[in-house]
Design a protein around this motif. Structure first.
Motif, PDB file in Angstrom:
ATOM      1  N   UNK A 323       0.682  -1.359  -0.022  1.00 36.09           N
ATOM      2  CA  UNK A 323       0.157  -0.193  -0.081  1.00 36.09           C
ATOM      3  C   UNK A 323       0.968   1.444   0.115  1.00 36.09           C
ATOM      4  N   UNK A 324       2.102   0.955   0.063  1.00 41.67           N
ATOM      5  CA  UNK A 324       2.998   2.333   0.141  1.00 41.67           C
ATOM      6  C   UNK A 324       3.030   2.706  -1.068  1.00 41.67           C
ATOM      7  N   UNK A 325       2.921   4.035  -1.359  1.00 37.27           N
ATOM      8  CA  UNK A 325       2.915   4.948  -2.559  1.00 37.27           C
ATOM      9  C   UNK A 325       4.203   5.620  -2.713  1.00 37.27           C
ATOM     10  N   UNK A 326       4.921   5.833  -1.580  1.00 39.41           N
ATOM     11  CA  UNK A 326       6.047   6.337  -1.602  1.00 39.41           C
ATOM     12  C   UNK A 326       6.895   6.268  -0.257  1.00 39.41           C
ATOM     13  N   UNK A 327       8.308   5.913  -0.032  1.00 35.24           N
ATOM     14  CA  UNK A 327       8.737   5.798   1.230  1.00 35.24           C
ATOM     15  C   UNK A 327      10.275   6.655   1.074  1.00 35.24           C
ATOM     16  N   UNK A 328      10.374   7.797   2.019  1.00 38.99           N
ATOM     17  CA  UNK A 328      11.591   8.522   2.091  1.00 38.99           C
ATOM     18  C   UNK A 328      11.939   8.676   3.413  1.00 38.99           C
ATOM     19  N   UNK A 329      13.278   9.215   3.447  1.00 39.71           N
ATOM     20  CA  UNK A 329      13.649   9.409   4.710  1.00 39.71           C
ATOM     21  C   UNK A 329      14.740  10.784   4.795  1.00 39.71           C
ATOM     22  N   UNK A 330      14.718  11.408   6.026  1.00 44.23           N
ATOM     23  CA  UNK A 330      15.480  12.767   6.074  1.00 44.23           C
ATOM     24  C   UNK A 330      16.500  12.538   7.171  1.00 44.23           C
ATOM     25  N   UNK A 331      17.267  13.335   6.958  1.00 43.81           N
ATOM     26  CA  UNK A 331      18.353  13.610   8.118  1.00 43.81           C
ATOM     27  C   UNK A 331      18.031  14.849   9.005  1.00 43.81           C
ATOM     28  N   UNK A 332      17.828  14.599  10.550  1.00 46.93           N
ATOM     29  CA  UNK A 332      17.682  15.824  11.251  1.00 46.93           C
ATOM     30  C   UNK A 332      19.242  16.165  11.865  1.00 46.93           C
ATOM     31  N   UNK A 333      19.544  17.592  11.692  1.00 44.84           N
ATOM     32  CA  UNK A 333      20.752  17.825  12.444  1.00 44.84           C
ATOM     33  C   UNK A 333      20.574  18.159  13.821  1.00 44.84           C
ATOM     34  N   UNK A 334      21.269  17.386  14.628  1.00 47.45           N
ATOM     35  CA  UNK A 334      20.939  17.447  15.946  1.00 47.45           C
ATOM     36  C   UNK A 334      22.306  18.104  16.678  1.00 47.45           C
ATOM     37  N   UNK A 335      22.097  19.081  17.436  1.00 47.75           N
ATOM     38  CA  UNK A 335      23.476  19.462  18.166  1.00 47.75           C
ATOM     39  C   UNK A 335      23.794  18.705  19.265  1.00 47.75           C
ATOM     40  N   UNK A 336      25.061  18.228  19.298  1.00 43.68           N
ATOM     41  CA  UNK A 336      25.624  17.512  20.301  1.00 43.68           C
ATOM     42  C   UNK A 336      26.057  18.211  21.593  1.00 43.68           C
ATOM     43  N   UNK A 337      25.258  18.153  22.521  1.00 43.23           N
ATOM     44  CA  UNK A 337      25.456  19.028  23.742  1.00 43.23           C
ATOM     45  C   UNK A 337      26.759  18.728  24.376  1.00 43.23           C
ATOM     46  N   UNK A 338      27.765  17.477  24.077  1.00 40.74           N
ATOM     47  CA  UNK A 338      28.975  17.270  24.335  1.00 40.74           C
ATOM     48  C   UNK A 338      29.901  17.674  23.388  1.00 40.74           C
ATOM     49  N   UNK A 339      29.586  18.441  22.259  1.00 44.05           N
ATOM     50  CA  UNK A 339      30.465  18.539  21.286  1.00 44.05           C
ATOM     51  C   UNK A 339      31.627  19.428  21.744  1.00 44.05           C
ATOM     52  N   UNK A 340      31.715  20.290  22.716  1.00 46.53           N
ATOM     53  CA  UNK A 340      32.552  21.032  23.188  1.00 46.53           C
ATOM     54  C   UNK A 340      33.386  20.829  24.414  1.00 46.53           C
ATOM     55  N   UNK A 341      33.081  19.254  24.788  1.00 43.67           N
ATOM     56  CA  UNK A 341      33.368  18.884  26.168  1.00 43.67           C
ATOM     57  C   UNK A 341      34.006  17.367  25.881  1.00 43.67           C
ATOM     58  N   UNK A 342      34.511  17.169  24.779  1.00 44.42           N
ATOM     59  CA  UNK A 342      35.223  15.926  24.704  1.00 44.42           C
ATOM     60  C   UNK A 342      34.113  14.783  24.470  1.00 44.42           C
ATOM     61  N   UNK A 343      32.858  14.967  23.962  1.00 44.18           N
ATOM     62  CA  UNK A 343      31.988  13.784  23.737  1.00 44.18           C
ATOM     63  C   UNK A 343      32.382  13.176  22.590  1.00 44.18           C
TER      64      UNK A 343
END
Length: 526
Positions: A323-343
């Motif tokens: 029944x699927x007429x179209x199937x698609x995916x997207x990428x969400x840009x999530x900010x890593x809270x540990x980016x500046x702390x060695x995560x």
């Protein structure tokens, strides 16, 4: 615009033509700055055309106690309804209840949502009886249903809104170019002073001087950050963690309603939507951490099975893979809270911020990341304010986007959100007549019938090329029209006709074979 790009210099160059970059370009152009925006593919090619099509305050964020984000989102929802009336409309949601104790729980949370909205509210939250719930959601599974709660949010067409932003920025004086990729940054005395770019269609190269460069490339933001860091041989930590969200389009017969279905907590504690959109129903979405940053991310079979299984728990006729007429995916840009702390290492997406982040590197590269479509305008305003505070943009005039009506979006409320794939006014806004550039058509017998069955006309496709930056078949059938996202098999049938018309306008290869391969993937045929 390519010639204007060469003329420089600029006050601001934006890299990335998604919601955030387009918003920054429009805001800056309306303030009188000399602006250019470069997008390596098509406007909204990535994340910004693959949303759940909702303009919302974030009901889910209430449970996380993120009241500030909800308040800001509700304010921005009101701004979008005002600034793009033909492309944004209020949409009622119904939360079905299969346990009596769920009704007061949902009512309390959604009542708080109403209270936070205040004068920006779109409608009153109501408790529904079982009969009222079935009436509002024909197709809902009746077994065990005890009632429901109705509340209001809004819906939009993401890719069409992106085109409106691009046209508005161009009308305000900005140079807006898709299919121009950035090949490097220019540094002078340890500071970003511009960038190098290349027109992907001709190979023509450009050296752009600019007082300020904004990196608004979404999930790909770290790529330009690393290019910048290499100039001074300094380390830079990863800022973005991507999350993949999958959506399925099925026929409206599964939920023949003008209301959306929301399940705030499935059996495995996720959220399920069934949203009416342009004559189909969108089912989704998933939220899976991924390291793969493809421009065409593939829905994982397990994600597809999950959506079908959970939808089947709430719909009286469970949708199946066929029944699927179209199937698609997207990428969400999530900010890593540990980016500046060695995560390091994989991070669960629920721990990663959806709020936006603005980073200014030691060399002056401005990176804006995170956020969501609803808050694109506020993100743009915050970005320019940050540029001003850092001395990258001096004497910055006030923001003008709060009440700015976007180009081509005036008209009856929600006119562009009707079941027709194209609104009747598109292509007749005075910027183009929809006539062939060559003065004659090169169509074949039966072309008009093929297009008409898909809600298209030759004039609308020509207008997409003349006035809406369309260069390839995918641009027309995925983002100027939304046919690929609604019915991939029908999009494949229309594609050869659209390709002939488009090639007659642009003189370019419309990349038909590439699109046909893409349509097979969306149709789950390969």
């Amino acid at each position: 615009m390519l010639d204007r790009l060469e003329a420089g210099p600029f006050d601001l160059v934006v890299v990335g033509g998604g919601a955030t970059g387009l918003g920054v370009a429009l805001d800056a152009a309306l303030r009188g700055l000399k602006v250019a925006l470069l997008e390596s593919h098509d406007f909204a090619k990535g994340t910004s055309s693959r949303a759940t099509k909702l303009v919302h305050g974030g009901v889910r964020y209430l449970a996380q106690g993120r009241i500030g984000l909800v308040r800001e989102s509700l304010r921005e929802r009101t701004a979008l309804l005002h600034n793009a009336p033909a492309l944004v409309r209020p949409l009622p949601f119904v939360v079905p209840a299969y346990r009596l104790r769920d009704i007061p729980f949902y009512t309390a949370g959604l009542g708080l949502y109403d209270m936070l909205a205040g004068h920006d509210g779109l409608g009153t939250t109501r408790v529904l009886s079982r009969r009222q719930t079935e009436s509002r959601l024909p197709g809902i599974r009746p077994q065990g249903l005890v009632g429901g709660v109705e509340y209001w949010d809004a819906q939009f067409d993401d890719a069409r809104l992106a085109v409106a932003l691009a046209r508005s920025a161009e009308a305000a004086g900005a140079v807006m170019l898709n299919y121009v990729r950035v090949t490097g940054l220019v540094h002078e005395l340890g500071k970003v002073a511009g960038l190098r770019a290349e027109d992907t269609e001709t190979g023509r190269g450009f050296l752009l001087r600019s007082r300020c460069v904004v990196n608004a490339t979404g999930v790909w933001s770290d790529e330009l950050r690393h290019v910048d860091a290499r100039s001074s041989k300094r380390p830079v930590r990863k800022l973005i963690r991507a999350s993949r969200g999958t959506h399925l389009a099925v026929d409206r017969a599964f939920l023949p309603s003008d209301r959306a279905l929301l399940v705030p907590r499935t059996a495995d504690k996720r959220v399920l939507f069934a949203v009416p959109w342009l004559g189909k129903v969108l089912l989704g979405t998933t939220d899976v951490a991924t390291e793969e940053l493809a421009h065409e991310p593939r829905p994982d079979p397990a994600e597809i099975d999950y959506i079908l299984r959970e939808a089947g728990r709430y719909l009286s006729v469970p949708p199946a893979r066929k029944d699927i007429r179209s199937a698609w995916a997207g990428l969400r840009p999530l900010v890593d809270p540990d980016a500046g702390h060695g995560g390091h290492g994989p991070v669960a997406t629920r721990r990663i911020s959806r709020e936006h982040s603005i980073e200014i590197s030691p060399t002056g590269l401005v990176t804006v990341a995170g956020g969501k479509w609803t808050t694109y305008r506020a993100m743009a305003q915050d970005t320019l304010q940050a540029c001003g505070r850092a001395g990258l943009l001096a004497m910055l005039p006030p923001c003008r986007t709060q009440d700015f009506i976007l180009d081509g979006t005036v008209g009856e409320r929600g006119a562009g959100m009707r079941e027709e794939i194209w609104a009747s006014s598109w292509g007749s806004d005075g910027r183009g007549e929809g006539k062939s550039a060559s003065g004659k058509d090169i169509g074949m017998p039966g072309d008009d019938d093929v297009l008409r069955r898909a809600g298209l006309t030759p004039a609308l496709i020509r207008n997409a090329a003349q006035c809406e930056y369309a260069r390839r078949v995918e641009d027309v059938l995925a983002r100027r029209s939304r046919l690929l996202f609604l019915d991939a098999a029908q999009a494949a049938r229309v594609a050869p006709v659209a390709a002939r018309i488009l090639q007659s306008e642009t003189g370019l290869d419309p990349a038909l074979d590439d699109f046909l391969g893409l349509a097979r993937r969306y149709a789950l045929a390969e």
